[in-house]
Design an enzyme around this catalytic site. Structure first.
Site, PDB file in Angstrom:
ATOM      1  N   ASP A 102      13.722  26.781  48.690  1.00 27.16           N
ATOM      2  CA  ASP A 102      12.881  26.778  47.496  1.00 27.16           C
ATOM      3  C   ASP A 102      11.835  27.883  47.669  1.00 27.16           C
ATOM      4  OD1 ASP A 102      14.323  24.365  47.284  1.00 27.16           O
ATOM      5  OD2 ASP A 102      12.669  23.328  46.288  1.00 27.16           O
ATOM      6  N   LYS A 165      12.990  26.322  39.253  1.00 32.13           N
ATOM      7  CA  LYS A 165      12.121  25.186  39.574  1.00 32.13           C
ATOM      8  C   LYS A 165      10.754  25.414  38.943  1.00 32.13           C
ATOM      9  CE  LYS A 165      10.033  22.964  43.675  1.00 32.13           C
ATOM     10  NZ  LYS A 165      10.060  22.923  45.162  1.00 32.13           N
ATOM     11  N   LYS A 197      15.010  22.319  38.242  1.00 32.74           N
ATOM     12  CA  LYS A 197      14.271  21.388  39.086  1.00 32.74           C
ATOM     13  C   LYS A 197      12.866  21.200  38.537  1.00 32.74           C
ATOM     14  CE  LYS A 197      12.581  20.404  43.760  1.00 32.74           C
ATOM     15  NZ  LYS A 197      12.671  20.716  45.215  1.00 32.74           N
TER      16      LYS A 197
END
Length: 245
Positions: A102, A165, A197
């Site tokens: 991430d 995300k 996300k």
């Protein structure tokens, strides 16, 4: 009350997250053991921790026979590290056993209109990750306009990242339904499958379910861990309690 099948679907989308700056290995292990012991049949998509804890988390998951992935964060949370440093972080994380990365977008460059620099960063990060699943954090709460949220999402999609995300959870504004709608509209228009996300402030089952419904409404697809994640620290326990009720 949320239907048990919906609760089970939500649980499978959770990236169980522990990103406390003052943490240590013992605290992380105790937290994860408590989570694993309490979750019963409910298993998250991944456990997301700082790079220093990848090894102990992987070992503990193996001890419990848990099949979820190990995720970690890079360029986190500021998004302003030199790209070569970020690439080194990625290499080290993968070597330590990370299944998923991430990575924070250099969103301040985006705010300054430095789009080519952002594109170059994303291309290098994508190349460094290779086949490892890559989620790019756009930090939507720091982007001033809907157009900037849309542009950030489009840049991530164009870079070949696997997921867009929303947030680090380290700034005042995390994911909102408005930001999620903008991101999902761009994702739905992409010419390939791109995951979404939601993270930063997803603290209740009700909010998580609204985000799940929004995903399915806008993409027309059933949400699975391959296409949607929810980053949260306590949500999984709440889901388990609701299932046990």
């Amino acid at each position: 009350m949320t239907h048990p099948l919906r609760l089970q679907q939500l649980a499978k989308l959770v990236d169980l997250t522990r990103l406390n700056e003052q943490d240590n290995e013992t605290a992380v292990m105790q937290w994860l053991e408590a989570q694993l012991a309490a979750q019963g049949a409910v298993q998250p998509a991944a456990v997301c921790v700082y790079p220093a804890y990848i090894g102990v988390v992987r070992s503990l998951l193996q001890q419990y026979g848990a099949g979820c992935a190990v995720a970690t964060v890079v360029n986190f949370p500021s998004g302003d590290q030199p790209v070569e440093q970020v690439r080194q972080e990625i290499r080290a994380a993968i070597a330590a056993g990370a299944d998923e990365i991430d990575c924070v977008l250099p969103y301040r460059q985006l705010l300054k209109g430095q789009l080519e620099e952002v594109r170059g960063f994303l291309q290098q990060v994508r190349a460094e990750c290779g086949d490892v699943l890559l989620k790019i954090i756009i930090e939507s709460g720091e982007l001033a306009t809907a157009q900037q949220v849309c542009k950030a999402t489009e840049l991530v999609i164009d870079s070949g990242a696997d997921f867009v995300k929303s947030s680090t959870g380290k700034v005042p504004v995390g994911v909102t339904e408005d930001a999620a709608r903008i991101m999902l509209t761009a994702i739905a228009a992409a010419d390939r499958v791109v995951g979404f996300k939601a993270s930063g402030g997803v603290r209740t089952i009700e909010f998580a379910e609204r985000l799940l419904s929004l995903y399915e409404e806008l993409t027309g697809q059933l949400a699975t861990a391959a296409t949607m994640r929810i980053g949260a620290s306590a949500l999984l326990q709440d889901i388990q309690q609701a299932l046990d009720y």
